[in-house]
Design an enzyme around this catalytic site. Structure first.
Site, PDB file in Angstrom:
ATOM      1  N   ASP A 365       0.817  -1.213   0.000  1.00 24.16           N
ATOM      2  CA  ASP A 365       0.000   0.000   0.000  1.00 24.16           C
ATOM      3  C   ASP A 365       0.863   1.281   0.000  1.00 24.16           C
ATOM      4  O   ASP A 365       1.947   1.299   0.576  1.00 24.16           O
ATOM      5  CB  ASP A 365      -0.857  -0.048   1.279  1.00 24.16           C
ATOM      6  CG  ASP A 365      -2.009   0.914   1.232  1.00 24.16           C
ATOM      7  OD1 ASP A 365      -2.097   1.697   0.282  1.00 24.16           O
ATOM      8  OD2 ASP A 365      -2.829   0.875   2.172  1.00 24.16           O
ATOM      9  N   ARG A 441     -12.000   2.052   7.936  1.00 24.25           N
ATOM     10  CA  ARG A 441     -10.621   2.426   7.598  1.00 24.25           C
ATOM     11  C   ARG A 441     -10.638   3.615   6.619  1.00 24.25           C
ATOM     12  O   ARG A 441      -9.914   3.643   5.630  1.00 24.25           O
ATOM     13  CB  ARG A 441      -9.874   1.241   6.977  1.00 24.25           C
ATOM     14  CG  ARG A 441      -8.386   1.305   7.231  1.00 24.25           C
ATOM     15  CD  ARG A 441      -7.626   0.358   6.332  1.00 24.25           C
ATOM     16  NE  ARG A 441      -6.213   0.341   6.693  1.00 24.25           N
ATOM     17  CZ  ARG A 441      -5.239   0.008   5.866  1.00 24.25           C
ATOM     18  NH1 ARG A 441      -5.512  -0.372   4.647  1.00 24.25           N
ATOM     19  NH2 ARG A 441      -4.008   0.036   6.264  1.00 24.25           N
ATOM     20  N   TRP A 475      -4.303  -8.625  -3.991  1.00 19.71           N
ATOM     21  CA  TRP A 475      -5.638  -8.028  -4.186  1.00 19.71           C
ATOM     22  C   TRP A 475      -6.291  -7.943  -2.807  1.00 19.71           C
ATOM     23  O   TRP A 475      -6.755  -8.944  -2.278  1.00 19.71           O
ATOM     24  CB  TRP A 475      -6.444  -8.906  -5.128  1.00 19.71           C
ATOM     25  CG  TRP A 475      -7.803  -8.426  -5.483  1.00 19.71           C
ATOM     26  CD1 TRP A 475      -8.822  -8.105  -4.628  1.00 19.71           C
ATOM     27  CD2 TRP A 475      -8.331  -8.212  -6.793  1.00 19.71           C
ATOM     28  NE1 TRP A 475      -9.938  -7.713  -5.316  1.00 19.71           N
ATOM     29  CE2 TRP A 475      -9.673  -7.782  -6.658  1.00 19.71           C
ATOM     30  CE3 TRP A 475      -7.808  -8.369  -8.079  1.00 19.71           C
ATOM     31  CZ2 TRP A 475     -10.490  -7.504  -7.749  1.00 19.71           C
ATOM     32  CZ3 TRP A 475      -8.633  -8.094  -9.161  1.00 19.71           C
ATOM     33  CH2 TRP A 475      -9.949  -7.658  -8.997  1.00 19.71           C
ATOM     34  N   ASP A 476      -6.328  -6.742  -2.264  1.00 24.81           N
ATOM     35  CA  ASP A 476      -6.787  -6.562  -0.882  1.00 24.81           C
ATOM     36  C   ASP A 476      -8.242  -6.101  -0.847  1.00 24.81           C
ATOM     37  O   ASP A 476      -8.796  -5.609  -1.847  1.00 24.81           O
ATOM     38  CB  ASP A 476      -5.885  -5.532  -0.190  1.00 24.81           C
ATOM     39  CG  ASP A 476      -5.741  -5.792   1.295  1.00 24.81           C
ATOM     40  OD1 ASP A 476      -6.606  -6.480   1.878  1.00 24.81           O
ATOM     41  OD2 ASP A 476      -4.757  -5.292   1.880  1.00 24.81           O
ATOM     42  N   MET A 477      -8.873  -6.223   0.319  1.00 25.07           N
ATOM     43  CA  MET A 477     -10.268  -5.789   0.521  1.00 25.07           C
ATOM     44  C   MET A 477     -10.402  -5.534   2.015  1.00 25.07           C
ATOM     45  O   MET A 477     -10.586  -6.461   2.793  1.00 25.07           O
ATOM     46  CB  MET A 477     -11.182  -6.930   0.087  1.00 25.07           C
ATOM     47  CG  MET A 477     -12.630  -6.583  -0.104  1.00 25.07           C
ATOM     48  SD  MET A 477     -13.623  -6.952   1.341  1.00 25.07           S
ATOM     49  CE  MET A 477     -15.253  -6.717   0.701  1.00 25.07           C
ATOM     50  N   CYS A 524      -6.411 -11.143  -0.308  1.00 27.74           N
ATOM     51  CA  CYS A 524      -6.166 -10.583   1.020  1.00 27.74           C
ATOM     52  C   CYS A 524      -7.422  -9.821   1.415  1.00 27.74           C
ATOM     53  O   CYS A 524      -8.125  -9.294   0.552  1.00 27.74           O
ATOM     54  CB  CYS A 524      -4.966  -9.638   0.963  1.00 27.74           C
ATOM     55  SG  CYS A 524      -4.558  -8.878   2.547  1.00 27.74           S
ATOM     56  N   ASP A 546      -3.306 -10.784   9.115  1.00 30.78           N
ATOM     57  CA  ASP A 546      -2.385  -9.673   9.377  1.00 30.78           C
ATOM     58  C   ASP A 546      -1.547  -9.948  10.612  1.00 30.78           C
ATOM     59  O   ASP A 546      -0.580  -9.233  10.887  1.00 30.78           O
ATOM     60  CB  ASP A 546      -3.175  -8.369   9.581  1.00 30.78           C
ATOM     61  CG  ASP A 546      -3.458  -7.674   8.258  1.00 30.78           C
ATOM     62  OD1 ASP A 546      -2.840  -8.051   7.242  1.00 30.78           O
ATOM     63  OD2 ASP A 546      -4.299  -6.756   8.233  1.00 30.78           O
TER      64      ASP A 546
HETATM   65  C1  GLA Z   1      -4.298  -4.892   4.863  1.00 32.43           C
HETATM   66  C2  GLA Z   1      -3.434  -6.086   4.534  1.00 32.43           C
HETATM   67  C3  GLA Z   1      -2.006  -5.788   4.899  1.00 32.43           C
HETATM   68  C4  GLA Z   1      -1.537  -4.560   4.151  1.00 32.43           C
HETATM   69  C5  GLA Z   1      -2.458  -3.394   4.447  1.00 32.43           C
HETATM   70  C6  GLA Z   1      -2.126  -2.211   3.580  1.00 32.43           C
HETATM   71  O1  GLA Z   1      -4.399  -4.721   6.231  1.00 32.43           O
HETATM   72  O2  GLA Z   1      -3.902  -7.232   5.177  1.00 32.43           O
HETATM   73  O3  GLA Z   1      -1.188  -6.892   4.610  1.00 32.43           O
HETATM   74  O4  GLA Z   1      -1.523  -4.838   2.776  1.00 32.43           O
HETATM   75  O5  GLA Z   1      -3.810  -3.728   4.216  1.00 32.43           O
HETATM   76  O6  GLA Z   1      -2.957  -1.140   3.839  1.00 32.43           O
END
Ligand code: GLA
Length: 726
Positions: A365, A441, A475-477, A524, A546
């Site tokens: 990020d 967030r 690919w996060d969420m 993710c 995390d």
């Molecule tokens: C989430 C992911 C982390 C990281 C942060 C970045 O919490 O699980 O591994 O990528 O976002 O904002």
């Protein structure tokens, strides 16, 4: 023959590897007969509880409320939880009468329109029975799909509805499977995986009790809180013994798993789309496809169940060029820098990583828009030239120049209120007019039920991927859905939004994996908030949590391993004190615990002591030797971190000639007792050499006499044995 039909008794026997599932057509209803160890096809009608009982009976029919049914409906004499509810706007009726209207058997496993699903490489690997039921009055056709796998003890089930009538219908509830176990089933436990952020997939096991017990998500994602996987296990079931019936859903959104135990102690287990806040308008001529449920049986405990599910997931859920390939050792900069980086700092970290043998550098990020914290820029997938003045291409060139491949983080489903995208399209997020838009967030969720929103995100990201050699995407969420509503749908379709969001997401993922087949995708969601078979159909690995603390990870990974293969669990070595719980653990233990099928680092290696840096080089070299074994071998859980002060597991190659055994102490006792590990899955007649030594042990001794565990000197210490047959 995987699917056997006995015309005389109108019964179907589905023979998957080491299990049989059977039902019979009685009065037109599919009535469940059996699920368990392999059984010869035969007439089982005498085994059904067909006595007149209770006070309601359909004319000329059996009372249904204690009869095991394959696809129960609402409004008959069955008072248990139905699998389907249809509202008929024309007259307000909710009554259905679904009766047998034919069946077909086909080779292989069909794809499901718009949804992730299991598949086969060759038609011979599965056979599919399509059972047609119809409600004549409504003109509603229900197709129950049963796919029977030859090399897994797995039967998948899904349902397709077609409105062949003249009236519009509204689907209120459509579960993918319903299984009625008979009284002979006895007492069982319900095993489930629950948790929250940083504590995903904790294990809970409780005795079934009369009434309903459910596990569900209403969050728009499968969630950290409850995983769609659950199992019914014999009370005495263990890793090695006992019957276990497992269920999972190939879906990443709102789900419901419900187990209802009726007055005679017969459990009904159901799984599918969550009916909560769901309805779907089905106009004449339209069809609706349910997600797919995976049903698996083990007659010899949870260990066997997991190994079979791992194989099934690796071969029939995960796809693409990375499915069977060794995953690169990666370094992710998130815990090393958070948002505070520039090109030189990243290149410095990457240089040390390259010296240690790391193969892929992942920029997490903070590389886009003006994102110096989590308060802005999601949705603006344009590189931040303040941090990376040469652009992404220049950074990638530098990283590639060090011999590393390059990977990048995205959070495609999100938008920050402080972003150009939101300023241009404030109605592109999930929202309900005149209501507050809840941020999580500091971000909102894009309305992926709208094709133009998905198209916009696709174009931005695809342009970056086409212009730069990016080999991996995370690919996060990072938040769940609230104020679920779409500006594009009419009022009567608002309850379709959450499912349409998933359909939009899956279509987008499909597009990316098809257009960029060589990219390794990692799922993710605030860690492991969307760890499910739906995501694994597009992305063969997922960031497990995390929480990167090695001791916390023992439970998280043990719980996850019940249902999901090691190759799907991303795990990284991170700094101490750990950033999530401040625990200090030895570097070797962090390495052992992270050595799953998807191993990496998440710290600034340049800040390590000389000893730890040397250890990193050893860890990476060792991991490269065993990663094929870890990704494709059989997992045996030897000691549970939930019930002992230790944790131990081993992975054995298919030919049993190689194994990696790991033992970790949690808290040690003073003056500790002797501890042994009774290894599993080895060849008793083979002699194994402890790699790097001349120590030799026979397989039978390791499994029966037990491998002595060195006496621990401190909490959190660990030992690893790499055994190779002579
Ligand atoms: C989430 C992911 C982390 C990281 C942060 C970045 O919490 O699980 O591994 O990528 O976002 O904002």
């Amino acid at each position: 023959m995987p699917v056997e039909y006995l015309a005389a008794s109108r019964s179907f026997f589905l023979h998957a590897k080491d299990t049989t599932y059977a039902f019979q057509i009685l009065n037109g209803w599919p009535v469940h007969l059996y699920w368990g160890p392999p059984l010869t096809a035969q007439n089982l009608t005498d085994f059904l509880p067909l006595r007149a009982r209770g006070f309601v009976c359909q004319q000329g029919d059996y009372p249904l409320d204690n009869i095991p049914l394959e696809f129960p409906v609402y409004g008959t004499s069955d008072y248990r939880s139905p699998a389907i509810e249809i509202f008929q706007p024309a007259d307000g009726s909710r009554i259905l009468d679904l009766r047998y209207a034919g069946h077909t058997v086909s080779a292989g496993k069909p794809a499901l329109a718009g949804l992730p699903a299991s598949y086969t490489d060759a038609d011979g690997e599965a056979q599919t029975l399509t059972l047609k039921l119809e409600d004549q009055l409504l003109g509603l056709r229900v197709e129950l799909l049963y796919s029977v796998f030859a090399n897994s003890p797995v039967i998948t089930r899904s349902v397709k509805l077609s409105n062949l009538g003249r009236q519009p219908l509204s689907i209120r509830r459509l579960l993918s499977c319903s299984v009625d176990f008979s009284a002979a089933f006895g007492d069982y436990h319900l095993l489930q995986l629950h948790g929250t952020w940083a504590r995903e997939r904790d294990l809970s096991c409780a005795r079934l009790r009369p009434g309903s017990q459910s596990i569900e998500s209403r969050r728009g994602a499968s969630s950290h809180q409850h995983n769609p996987f659950f199992a019914l296990t014999e009370l005495a079931a263990s890793e090695e013994h006992g019957r276990v019936y497992a269920f999972n859903l190939v879906y990443s959104g709102n789900f419901l798993a419900n187990v209802e135990v009726n007055y005679d102690g017969n459990p009904r287990a159901q799984l599918g789309l969550n009916p909560f806040d769901f309805s779907w308008q089905l106009a004449p001529g339209q069809s609706f496809q349910s997600p797919e449920a995976v049903l698996a049986f083990s007659g010899s405990g949870l260990g066997r169940l997991s190994r079979e599910l791992h194989r099934f997931t690796r071969r029939h859920i995960c796809r693409g060029s990375w499915r069977d390939r060794a995953r690169p050792v990666l370094l992710n900069n998130w815990e090393a820098t958070y948002f505070n980086f520039n090109a030189d700092r990243l290149a410095g970290i990457a240089a040390t990583a390259a010296e240690c043998g790391v193969e892929l550098f992942v920029l997490d990020d903070g590389w886009f828009g003006q994102r110096d914290n989590d308060q802005s820029s999601l949705g603006d997938w344009v590189v931040d030239l303040q941090k990376l003045p040469g652009g992404l291409a220049d950074l990638v060139r530098r990283i590639n120049g060090l011999g590393l491949q390059f990977g990048l983080w995205f959070e495609p489903e999100m938008v920050s209120p402080d972003s150009d995208l939101y300023r241009a399209h404030p109605d592109w997020c999930m929202h309900v007019p005149n209501r507050h838009r809840t941020t999580g967030r500091n971000q909102l969720v894009l309305d992926f039920s709208r094709p133009e929103v998905c198209e916009h995100i696709y174009r931005q990201i695809a342009a970056l991927l086409r212009g730069t050699p990016i080999r991996y995407i995370k690919w996060d969420m990072n938040r769940h859905l609230t104020e679920i509503g779409s500006a594009q749908l009419p009022p009567e379709r608002q309850q379709e939004t959450a499912h349409r969001y998933l359909l939009g997401l899956y279509a987008l993922m499909e597009r990316f994996v098809t257009e960029f087949p060589d990219i390794l995708f990692e799922g993710c969601s605030g860690g492991g908030g969307r760890f499910d078979l739906g995501i694994l159909h597009y992305m063969p690995q997922i960031w497990t949590s995390d929480n990167s603390d090695a001791i916390a990870r023992l439970r998280i990974q043990h719980g996850t391993s019940l249902a999901y293969p090691l190759s799907s669990m991303a795990a990284h070595v991170s700094a101490v004190p750990n950033h999530q719980n401040h625990r200090v653990t030895p570097y070797d233990t962090r390495g052992c615990v992270a050595a799953t099928g998807a191993f990496g680092y998440e710290l600034d290696l340049a800040k390590l002591s000389a000893d730890d840096l040397a250890a990193t080089k050893r860890q990476v070299a060792c991991y490269k030797q065993v990663r094929g074994l870890l990704a494709n071998g059989d997992l045996y859980r030897l000691k549970s971190p939930f019930t002992t002060s230790e944790a131990a597991w081993m992975v054995v190659a298919a030919d049993r000639r190689e194994a990696l055994v790991t033992h970790v102490w949690q808290l040690i006792e003073s003056n500790p007792r002797d501890h042994y590990l009774y290894l599993r899955g080895l060849d008793p007649a083979l002699t194994y050499q402890l790699a790097g030594t001349d120590q030799l042990w026979r397989g039978d001794a390791l499994m029966s006499a037990g491998l002595p565990v060195p006496r621990p000197q401190a909490d959190f210490t660990s030992t690893q044995w790499h055994l190779v047959a002579q």
